[in-house]
Structures are given as C-alpha cells and as structure tokens.
Design a protein around this motif. Structure first.
Motif, mmCIF file in Angstrom:
data_model
loop_
_atom_site.group_PDB
_atom_site.id
_atom_site.type_symbol
_atom_site.label_atom_id
_atom_site.label_comp_id
_atom_site.label_asym_id
_atom_site.label_seq_id
_atom_site.Cartn_x
_atom_site.Cartn_y
_atom_site.Cartn_z
ATOM 1 N N GLN A 1 -30.971 79.894 -11.687
ATOM 2 C CA GLN A 1 -29.683 80.544 -11.919
ATOM 3 C C GLN A 1 -29.314 81.517 -10.810
ATOM 4 O OE1 GLN A 1 -28.782 81.541 -16.300
ATOM 5 N NE2 GLN A 1 -31.011 81.466 -16.249
ATOM 6 N N LEU A 2 -30.322 82.025 -10.097
ATOM 7 C CA LEU A 2 -30.041 82.953 -9.005
ATOM 8 C C LEU A 2 -29.394 82.253 -7.815
ATOM 9 C CD1 LEU A 2 -32.884 85.604 -8.592
ATOM 10 C CD2 LEU A 2 -30.442 85.977 -8.929
ATOM 11 N N MET A 3 -29.337 80.921 -7.816
ATOM 12 C CA MET A 3 -28.649 80.186 -6.755
ATOM 13 C C MET A 3 -27.260 79.726 -7.176
ATOM 14 S SD MET A 3 -31.602 77.837 -4.937
ATOM 15 C CE MET A 3 -32.143 77.048 -6.458
ATOM 16 N N ASP A 4 -26.788 80.190 -8.314
ATOM 17 C CA ASP A 4 -25.499 79.776 -8.844
ATOM 18 C C ASP A 4 -24.379 80.162 -7.875
ATOM 19 O OD1 ASP A 4 -23.205 79.266 -10.274
ATOM 20 O OD2 ASP A 4 -23.748 80.487 -12.012
ATOM 21 N N THR A 5 -23.727 79.190 -7.279
ATOM 22 C CA THR A 5 -22.690 79.470 -6.279
ATOM 23 C C THR A 5 -21.387 79.951 -6.898
ATOM 24 O OG1 THR A 5 -22.090 77.113 -6.268
ATOM 25 C CG2 THR A 5 -23.620 77.873 -4.570
ATOM 26 N N SER A 6 -21.265 79.885 -8.214
ATOM 27 C CA SER A 6 -20.073 80.446 -8.857
ATOM 28 C C SER A 6 -20.207 81.957 -9.044
ATOM 29 C CB SER A 6 -19.830 79.776 -10.213
ATOM 30 O OG SER A 6 -20.857 80.108 -11.139
ATOM 31 N N ALA A 7 -21.406 82.479 -8.852
ATOM 32 C CA ALA A 7 -21.642 83.921 -8.968
ATOM 33 C C ALA A 7 -21.443 84.585 -7.606
ATOM 34 C CB ALA A 7 -23.059 84.185 -9.468
ATOM 35 N N LYS A 8 -20.860 85.743 -7.614
ATOM 36 C CA LYS A 8 -20.694 86.544 -6.411
ATOM 37 C C LYS A 8 -21.792 87.600 -6.359
ATOM 38 C CE LYS A 8 -16.933 84.327 -5.390
ATOM 39 N NZ LYS A 8 -16.949 83.315 -4.295
ATOM 40 N N TYR A 9 -22.020 88.133 -5.166
ATOM 41 C CA TYR A 9 -23.063 89.136 -5.036
ATOM 42 C C TYR A 9 -22.789 90.343 -5.928
ATOM 43 C CZ TYR A 9 -24.541 86.364 -1.018
ATOM 44 O OH TYR A 9 -24.962 85.337 -0.210
ATOM 45 N N LYS A 10 -21.510 90.681 -6.127
ATOM 46 C CA LYS A 10 -21.179 91.814 -6.989
ATOM 47 C C LYS A 10 -21.534 91.530 -8.452
ATOM 48 C CE LYS A 10 -16.309 90.415 -7.500
ATOM 49 N NZ LYS A 10 -16.416 89.979 -8.905
ATOM 50 N N ALA B 1 -40.837 88.492 -6.889
ATOM 51 C CA ALA B 1 -40.384 87.266 -6.211
ATOM 52 C C ALA B 1 -39.830 86.305 -7.250
ATOM 53 C CB ALA B 1 -41.540 86.611 -5.461
ATOM 54 N N HIS B 2 -38.601 85.866 -7.032
ATOM 55 C CA HIS B 2 -37.951 84.934 -7.952
ATOM 56 C C HIS B 2 -38.089 83.523 -7.382
ATOM 57 C CE1 HIS B 2 -36.162 88.155 -10.413
ATOM 58 N NE2 HIS B 2 -36.204 88.834 -9.277
ATOM 59 N N ASN B 3 -39.018 82.782 -7.959
ATOM 60 C CA ASN B 3 -39.442 81.505 -7.396
ATOM 61 C C ASN B 3 -38.765 80.311 -8.051
ATOM 62 O OD1 ASN B 3 -41.682 82.296 -5.494
ATOM 63 N ND2 ASN B 3 -42.430 83.257 -7.357
ATOM 64 N N VAL B 4 -38.655 79.240 -7.277
ATOM 65 C CA VAL B 4 -38.263 77.937 -7.814
ATOM 66 C C VAL B 4 -39.128 76.875 -7.136
ATOM 67 C CG1 VAL B 4 -35.859 78.661 -8.137
ATOM 68 C CG2 VAL B 4 -36.488 77.354 -6.098
ATOM 69 N N VAL C 1 -36.305 82.174 -4.108
ATOM 70 C CA VAL C 1 -34.887 82.188 -3.761
ATOM 71 C C VAL C 1 -34.394 83.614 -3.572
ATOM 72 C CG1 VAL C 1 -34.398 80.006 -4.865
ATOM 73 C CG2 VAL C 1 -34.194 82.102 -6.197
ATOM 74 N N ALA C 2 -35.206 84.577 -3.953
ATOM 75 C CA ALA C 2 -34.889 85.982 -3.708
ATOM 76 C C ALA C 2 -36.133 86.812 -3.985
ATOM 77 C CB ALA C 2 -33.739 86.463 -4.594
ATOM 78 N N GLU C 3 -36.253 87.927 -3.274
ATOM 79 C CA GLU C 3 -37.286 88.902 -3.587
ATOM 80 C C GLU C 3 -36.618 90.264 -3.686
ATOM 81 O OE1 GLU C 3 -40.123 89.723 -0.323
ATOM 82 O OE2 GLU C 3 -38.966 88.302 0.871
ATOM 83 N N GLY D 1 -32.753 87.255 0.325
ATOM 84 C CA GLY D 1 -32.819 85.824 0.058
ATOM 85 C C GLY D 1 -31.648 85.259 -0.703
ATOM 86 N N LEU D 2 -30.742 86.104 -1.179
ATOM 87 C CA LEU D 2 -29.599 85.591 -1.937
ATOM 88 C C LEU D 2 -28.721 84.708 -1.054
ATOM 89 C CD1 LEU D 2 -28.580 88.795 -3.927
ATOM 90 C CD2 LEU D 2 -29.846 86.809 -4.767
#
Length: 453
Positions: free
Chosen positions: A317-326, A393-396, A407-409, A423-424
């Motif tokens: 879900q952290l790679m969801d391209t519909s989500a913005k950084y905000k 670390a948020h792994n996939v 995908v992010a730390e 990593g976002l």
C-alpha cells in the motif's frame, strides 16, 4: 555469480592471523532447503499458529506478472486488518514489540499499528541457493569479525553462529544484483511539514557488471553505488559515488561527492559511520541508510537470539500511486492507513559502542527478519543510554524478480518529534528498474563528474 570471491593481498595475511572458524559442516549445510529455507530461516511455523510454515514465498514462477515489475501489484488486496495495536491496548502486545516501538506508542497518541495475517512471501532466485549453501560451508570472518573471506555474492552465513555473522548477512543480502531506484526522501518537521528531496540511485554488485567480477579490479569490493539528487533546486546535481569494500578496517570505503555549487569531485571520507548524510536535515547518519550499513568494527555485537516481533511487511500500500506524499506524511509518524504489520521471527542483535570508539549512537539493537536477512526494526540509544531514534523498514517481495527489499524506511527521532522517510515513490513516474547493464567505467570519478553536470 560463479566466481568465488576471495579477499587477497593484505586481507590474506590478516586471514592467517585472525580467521574465525565460522564454517558449518556439510551435514549442517544440508539443512538448507530441508528443515531450513535455502537462506537459513526456520521452515516450520510457530507453536501458536500465528506464524505459518514457509512454503516457498512469492516468486516469478508462481505469481502473476505485474505490468510494472518495479512497482508490483498488491497480491493481497482483500486482506483485512486482524486487530490494531494502540496506546490503549499496548500492554497486551508488548512482548512482541521492540522498546523503540513501545516508545512510539507512548509518545504519540495517534500512533497505531494495523496488524494483518502473516504471509511469508520472501524468496531469493533459485540460482543463488547453491551459492548460499557453498558459502555456509566455506565463508569465514576475518579481522575479528569485520571482514569476510571465501565468500561469493550474498549471504555468507545462512546458519549463523554469532552476532557478527547475522550482521554480515544483512549487509550482503540480495537486492536484485543490479537495481536503479527513483525515490523521494522526506525529512518531516514536528508539525508534519516537509520539503521533499528527490533522487535516483543505483546499486550494482560486481558479479552483475558487464563481464562480471574482475578478480583484480573488484578485489575487496562488495558493490558499487551511485546517487544523484534532482530536487530541490539548492541540492540539484549533488552526487555521491561509493565503492563499498568488504573489509573497511584494512581498506576504508571509497566515496566521492560531486558538489554542484563547487563543480568539482572530491573524496568524501566522512560518508561512513555517523558522518552526516546529504539532504537529510541532520536526521540520519551515513550508516543509518539501508537501516544499517558499513563496517561493524566500532561496536561489540551480541547475539541475543530469536524472537517474534510485529514488523512492517508486505507494505504494498505504501506504493499506491493514487496517494500523495502529503497523505503519507503526518506529524510524528507515517500515516498508519497505508501501513501493514505482521508477526515474524527475527534475529535480535545488540551492538554496544566499544570503549574508545566514537559514534553518536552508544547502542543499537537490530531486529533482522529471518526470511530476508533485512533489518526490519532498529532501536538507537544515545550516550546516556536513553532511547533516541527508532527505524523501521517497510518491505515487500518484488516477486517479478525474486527480490525482497524495502519500499521505504523511516527513522523517528523521539526527542525532537521529527523523522525522515526514504524510498517513497508515490509521485514518481517509475520506481525500480531492474537488471540494467553497466560497465565498471560508469562508477568512475569522471562518470560522476559528467552525471553531476
């Protein structure tokens, strides 16, 4: 990959004097692929049934291919939250949380941990299974645990006997062989405000360069790394190149930076240990990158053992391209709506700063996932012995290329209330590019100068 890497020259002399017999017998190594996975995790589930048995993970042969292998589809879109850990029910779950995670609940009333079904998705390429088994029978620690000999490509100690071996498994774990990332680093202020720092970086093992590993040119080289900052304007063009050495005690990490303002390449000996990292607003040390990296020589390492911990996992879900950084960045911590935690077995390793050694972290405790050898949670302590920073670390599983990676730390500062996430990619057109072919010249100082310009 078949070229066995042996540290030579000065390291060979050191090997005679200070080798630590870390090899396991062929009988022990035979457990890999039977009662243990091919990379050394326990195949069996736990007694409570909350951690399932390992059945092979998600691979390129058993999982439908994604349209974009660099940003794979979420294979579990219908999974529901089993329960949520909050400050109000924290006492029920403390046994399966790190001290740093507990401190996050105590500091931030808004912090919560959505817990999902445990899915052991990690898998390495089948071509590495025999390499890892050979390493288990041959690899050795040298320099008092600060270097390797008789090691090939990845995971020297699938059946570790001590803390240093577990640390080296994290440092050398497989990350696709050759990978380029287009990512964003966000230093978040205490109120949640931020200015994103955009960059691309590239990580290549010598085995995956054109022509493969060169015994002379790649002697004592673990990997080549290149990073270029593309935004904001004040940092655009700043570039970093690293030739990561195996034994950094005998031969320090080789690092260079291209400073866009000065328009020149210079050596960067401070890109190591607790040296400052560019574009991080002072929130991360050089050895915080990738959760932990570099020479382990400044700490005395203790293997505490294994435990079951709630760690970020299958964080698609952290790679969801519909989500913005905000949408992702909140005051104090990442938005829990986009996070996923699961119960997994981890190796617990405690590092205490050696007497006379210098580092801003007097102690750090690493919790390393048994299925990937990646550090998933790290608690950092200051010189007074107080908890200071907590890393996750948020792994996939990048199943199209048989590679587990984050995908992010996130690194949370408990004192200031600020944190940094690296990593976002949600607002980037692409994230990961796998298998690019590169020559050794691409990691030369002249190439760095051209890239910076």
């Amino acid at each position: 990959m078949k070229n066995l890497f042996k540290v030579t020259g000065l390291l060979s002399i050191t090997l005679i004097a200070s080798a630590v017999n870390a090899k396991v017998s062929p009988q022990e190594a035979a457990k890999l692929g039977s009662e243990l996975t091919y990379i050394g995790a326990e195949k069996a589930g736990n007694a409570a049934g909350t951690i399932p048995a390992y059945t092979g993970g998600l691979t390129s042969t058993n999982t439908p291919k994604s349209e974009d292998s660099g940003r794979p589809n979420n294979p579990f879109p219908n999974d529901k939250v089993l329960f949520t850990i909050t400050n109000s029910n924290l006492d029920q779950y403390k046994a399966n949380l790190s001290p740093g995670q507990i401190a996050m609940f105590e500091k931030y009333p808004s912090y919560r941990m959505p817990v999902y079904q445990t899915r052991r998705t990690a898998a390495y390429p089948a071509s590495l299974h025999s390499v890892i088994k050979k390493n288990a029978e041959n690899a050795e620690l040298i320099q008092g645990g600060n270097g390797l000999a008789n090691f090939d490509t990845t995971i020297p100690f699938a059946i570790p006997q001590n803390a240093n071996e577990v640390i080296w498994n994290h440092i050398t774990r497989y990350r696709g062989g050759s990978a380029r990332r287009f990512l964003t680093t966000i230093p978040a202020q205490a109120d949640g405000s931020f200015v994103p720092v955009k960059m691309n970086d590239q990580l290549v093992w010598p085995e995956f360069l054109d022509g493969g590993r060169d015994a002379k040119k790649d002697d004592n080289i673990l990997f080549y790394y290149l990073q270029v900052i593309t935004a904001p304007a004040r940092l655009t063009g700043t570039a970093l190149m690293v030739h990561e050495t195996i034994d950094q005690v005998s031969e320090a990490r080789k690092a260079w930076v291209y400073n866009a303002g000065q328009r020149r390449v210079r050596r960067a000996p401070n890109v190591s240990y607790d040296g400052p990292a560019a574009g991080t607003d002072g929130l991360r040390t050089s050895d915080n990158y990738d959760m932990y990296n570099g020479a382990p020589d400044r700490y005395d390492w203790k293997l505490v053992g294994k435990k079951e911990l709630y760690i970020p996992y299958n964080s698609y879900q952290l790679m969801d391209t519909s989500a913005k950084y905000k949408d992702l960045i909140q005051a104090g911590h990442l938005n829990p709506d986009y996070l996923r935690y699961e119960l997994h077995r981890v190796w617990e390793v405690e590092g205490t700063l050696k007497e006379g050694a210098r580092h801003i972290y007097a102690k750090r405790t690493l919790f390393i996932d048994e299925d990937t050898w990646g550090a998933s949670v790290i608690d950092h302590y200051d010189g007074r012995g107080d908890l200071w920073r907590v890393a996750e670390a948020h792994n996939v599983q990048f199943y199209d290329v048989d590679t587990p990676w984050m995908v992010a730390e996130a690194l949370y500062d408990l004192n200031s209330g600020r944190y940094i996430t690296t990593g976002l990619s949600n607002e980037e057109p692409k994230f990961m590019v796998w298998g690019e072919k590169n020559s050794r010249k691409a990691f030369s100082t002249s190439a760095l100068r051209r890239i910076g310009k």
